[in-house]
Enzyme design. Structure first.
Site, mmCIF file in Angstrom:
data_model
loop_
_atom_site.group_PDB
_atom_site.id
_atom_site.type_symbol
_atom_site.label_atom_id
_atom_site.label_comp_id
_atom_site.label_asym_id
_atom_site.label_seq_id
_atom_site.Cartn_x
_atom_site.Cartn_y
_atom_site.Cartn_z
ATOM 1 N N CYS A 382 -7.204 2.407 6.748
ATOM 2 C CA CYS A 382 -6.590 0.468 7.160
ATOM 3 C C CYS A 382 -4.917 1.041 6.397
ATOM 4 O O CYS A 382 -4.197 0.965 6.960
ATOM 5 C CB CYS A 382 -7.271 -0.066 5.735
ATOM 6 S SG CYS A 382 -7.417 0.410 4.654
ATOM 7 N N LYS A 383 -4.701 -0.505 5.424
ATOM 8 C CA LYS A 383 -2.904 -0.487 5.076
ATOM 9 C C LYS A 383 -3.290 0.427 3.314
ATOM 10 O O LYS A 383 -1.953 1.131 3.969
ATOM 11 C CB LYS A 383 -3.186 -1.820 4.544
ATOM 12 C CG LYS A 383 -1.509 -1.640 4.288
ATOM 13 C CD LYS A 383 -1.380 -2.959 4.322
ATOM 14 C CE LYS A 383 -1.556 -4.015 1.975
ATOM 15 N NZ LYS A 383 -1.481 -5.145 2.959
#
Length: 566
Positions: A382-383
């Site tokens: 994800c981030k």
């Protein structure tokens, strides 16, 4: 700052506030089996919950209300309550590190590999030295010294008329700078090992650039070279030797590379990194075939996150033609051609949850990919590579029956993603709703044979929020609630006439009665807003997710946090 305080349910005064939410819903079908353990009520936080703070969902039946008919198959009105009990009601709710024998074996195997990876850092002295040379301040100071040295050199070349004579002051400063970088090299050799450090050609060249001017400075300061003035052919040679110092500009570039590494480590905090074979990436092998990593970035973001070129080089070198990448970010993307078009994207908002349908599709797809070839692996990000990433990875750990329970998979992921040699901060699945959805998926796998549960339709009747001092006294303008379903706002208390808000001073609670609320089904998000509370993720003080199919007996108790405002 708004923080979630775990394993504590006692009410506080002044700035310490206990939250308790109570939702009343109408049901149109019978309740399924009990919800698995998992943390619940949601707030946006900057800290990850400790795995030992995971708690269960308690289901209770509330007093029945009168029956009403509605357009949804004659659903009867019942009351569902979402609340947070006091400490006396939460005994046994905490998760006590569910470490099974199989988990210990897996963790032990990786610990041996990690120990080999950091074998050169095993002594206390080396750990101290490593922390010094790897610190951000040390790197910044090195860049400053290189700039200072180059500036002094250029000033000397421009303003000094002598072809040979070099001011002693400059030489002394240059010598001090050279000694600092020599010390830097020696410390890094001590920490990383001579063979490993000099296996990098750039490190070899950097060392040569440091040593050469150092020798020149020593000769100029401690030896008499006036006799060289009578030998014209030496003048240009010495002048060229002085120009060698300009090569230190390369050293500045080298220091920039080291500074980038420091920034990436600073951003990734104590997430476990891959630091072998010339790589230094925020990337963790959760299992031999599952990789968790942060977002592969380009441009300015690559200065402090994984450079996408390095991630591609890593995967192409370690798992050529046998990897698939999953991007779980809704907020950012990259060209799939980087990874030879083997990229799948699932749009999940930051700090939120995937839908149950997305979890089922994802786990089945990964399972099929793994079955095609024993060498196939998946790299999921994800981030930051822990919240959304951990949610999906934990779901697959359950789907593949590596672990059977949500608690085990969540604990295991947290242990693998967290590098406890740097800090004890937990780097596992972040939010209570994410934990809860892993629990939902465990039921999907074991009780519904890896299929979605029967849809259950509910209607909101009431929200009750306990013990938020100073909130709710201002009426509708003070406290608001919003309900989101299928990425659409289906209810907002800002609309006139759709709800009433009452602040009950005696019981210290806010009652929000909903009139003609919309039918809710599947995945539902509830957000709360107040002008008296700070806003965090999703532009609101706190929110939570639940799935209507897992509501039993129409009373859904959410444990467990206190919001502490400082």
């Amino acid at each position: 700052m708004c923080r979630v305080m775990k394993a504590s349910f006692s009410r506080k005064v002044k700035l310490e506030l206990c939250l308790l939410s109570d939702c009343a819903l109408l049901s149109s079908s019978s309740a399924p089996t009990n919800e698995l353990s998992g943390t619940n009520l949601e707030a946006h936080i900057n800290e990850s919950p400790d795995p030992n703070a995971l708690v269960g969902v308690i289901i209770e039946r509330s007093p029945s209300d009168s029956t009403q008919t509605n357009e949804f198959k004659g659903a009867t009105k019942e009351t569902l309550t979402i609340e947070t009990p006091h400490s006396s009601e939460c005994k046994g709710a905490g998760l006590l590190s569910p470490v099974s024998k199989s988990m210990l074996e897996r963790l032990s195997k990786f610990e041996v590999e990690d120990a080999e990876n950091v074998a050169s850092y095993d002594t206390k002295i080396k750990k101290i030295v490593r922390s010094i040379v790897s610190s951000f301040a040390f790197g910044i100071f090195g860049v400053f010294l290189v700039l200072l040295d180059v500036t002094l050199l250029l000033a000397d070349l421009i303003f000094n008329d002598s072809k040979l004579y070099i001011p002693l002051v400059y030489r002394s400063i240059s010598l001090a700078i050279a000694l600092f970088f020599l010390m830097d090299v020696l410390l890094r050799v001590f920490v990383e090992g001579r063979q490993h450090y000099f296996s990098d050609l750039l490190n070899v060249l950097d060392t040569a650039i440091i040593v050469t001017p150092l020798l020149v400075d020593v000769v100029y300061i401690f030896f008499d070279i006036k006799f060289l003035r009578n030998i014209p052919r030496w003048i240009h040679l010495v002048r060229l030797l002085r120009l060698i110092i300009l090569i230190r500009i390369f050293h500045l570039i080298h220091q920039k590379r080291e500074l980038e590494k420091l920034m990436r480590r600073l951003v990734s905090e104590n997430k476990r990194r891959y630091t072998r074979d010339g790589f230094d990436l925020d990337l963790t092998y959760v299992t031999e075939r599952i990789i968790a990593m942060s977002f592969p970035s380009s441009g300015r973001q690559s200065f402090y996150r994984n450079p996408i070129e390095e991630v591609v080089r890593f995967l192409d070198k370690k798992h050529p033609n046998h990897y698939r990448v999953y991007n779980l970010c809704s907020e950012r993307a990259y060209d799939p051609k980087y990874f030879h078009n083997r990229v799948s994207r699932i749009m999940i908002d930051d700090h939120n949850v995937p839908t149950l349908h997305e979890m089922v599709v994802f786990t089945k797809e990964v399972n099929e990919w793994m079955a095609q070839d024993p060498a196939n692996i998946v790299a999921i990000h994800c981030k930051g590579g822990k919240g959304r990433t951990g949610t999906m990875i934990c779901a697959f750990l359950i789907a593949s029956e590596i672990f059977l329970t949500a608690e085990e998979s969540l604990y295991y992921f947290g242990e693998r993603r967290t590098d406890k040699t740097n800090s004890s901060k937990f780097q596992g699945v972040e939010t209570p709703s994410q934990n809860r959805y892993v629990g939902y998926f465990a039921q999907v796998k074991h009780l519904y044979n890896w299929n979605l549960p029967p849809r259950r339709i509910l209607f909101i009747k009431r929200f009750i929020i306990y013990s938020i001092r100073g909130v709710g006294t201002g009426g509708v303008c003070d406290l608001k609630v919003r309900i989101v379903m299928e990425k659409k706002v289906v209810f907002s208390s800002t609309s006139l006439g759709n709800c009433s808000i009452l602040h009950d001073i005696e019981t210290d609670r806010v009652l929000i009665d909903v009139f003609s609320g919309p039918p809710l089904y599947d995945d539902v998000k509830v957000q709360f807003f107040s002008s008296n509370l700070p806003k965090y993720y999703d532009n609101c003080p706190f929110f939570f997710w639940f799935n209507t199919s897992f509501i039993q007996s129409n009373r859904h108790i959410l444990h467990s946090f206190r919001l502490v405002f400082t």
